[in-house]
Design an enzyme around this catalytic site. Sequence first.
Site: not given
Length: 127
Positions: A49-51, A53
């Site tokens: 869920g990292q920005k 990704m």
Amino acid sequence: MGLDSAGKTTLLSRLLTGQLMETSPTIGFNVGTLNLDKKTSLTVWDVGGQKSMRDNWRYYLDNCKAMVFVVDSSDPARLPEAQKVLKKVLSEKNLEGVPLMVLANKKDLPNAMTIREVRRRELRDHR
């Protein structure tokens, strides 16, 4: 799917093993199969869920039959970001007609929002 640190990997791990485990940020994805009975199984994808990704999320949506979007109910400051990201994901053509469940995770933590509070904030922010 959901923002980083929402608890997606912990949730998948718990579903697969029945136990809690220490996790670290997911780079890429994790996948597991849940056997519900002798005839029914679900393949579950846990996507980072990292920005950085999030633009790649659309590649995981082919043949998606249902989506669970996980939010951290103990972090109200990130709820507007989660709402914005969810709205973008739901605009993907591959998700037309796909059932959605928003899961308010981390309810066991002090000061976590209730499900009603999460819903109320969502309604307020979309008017």
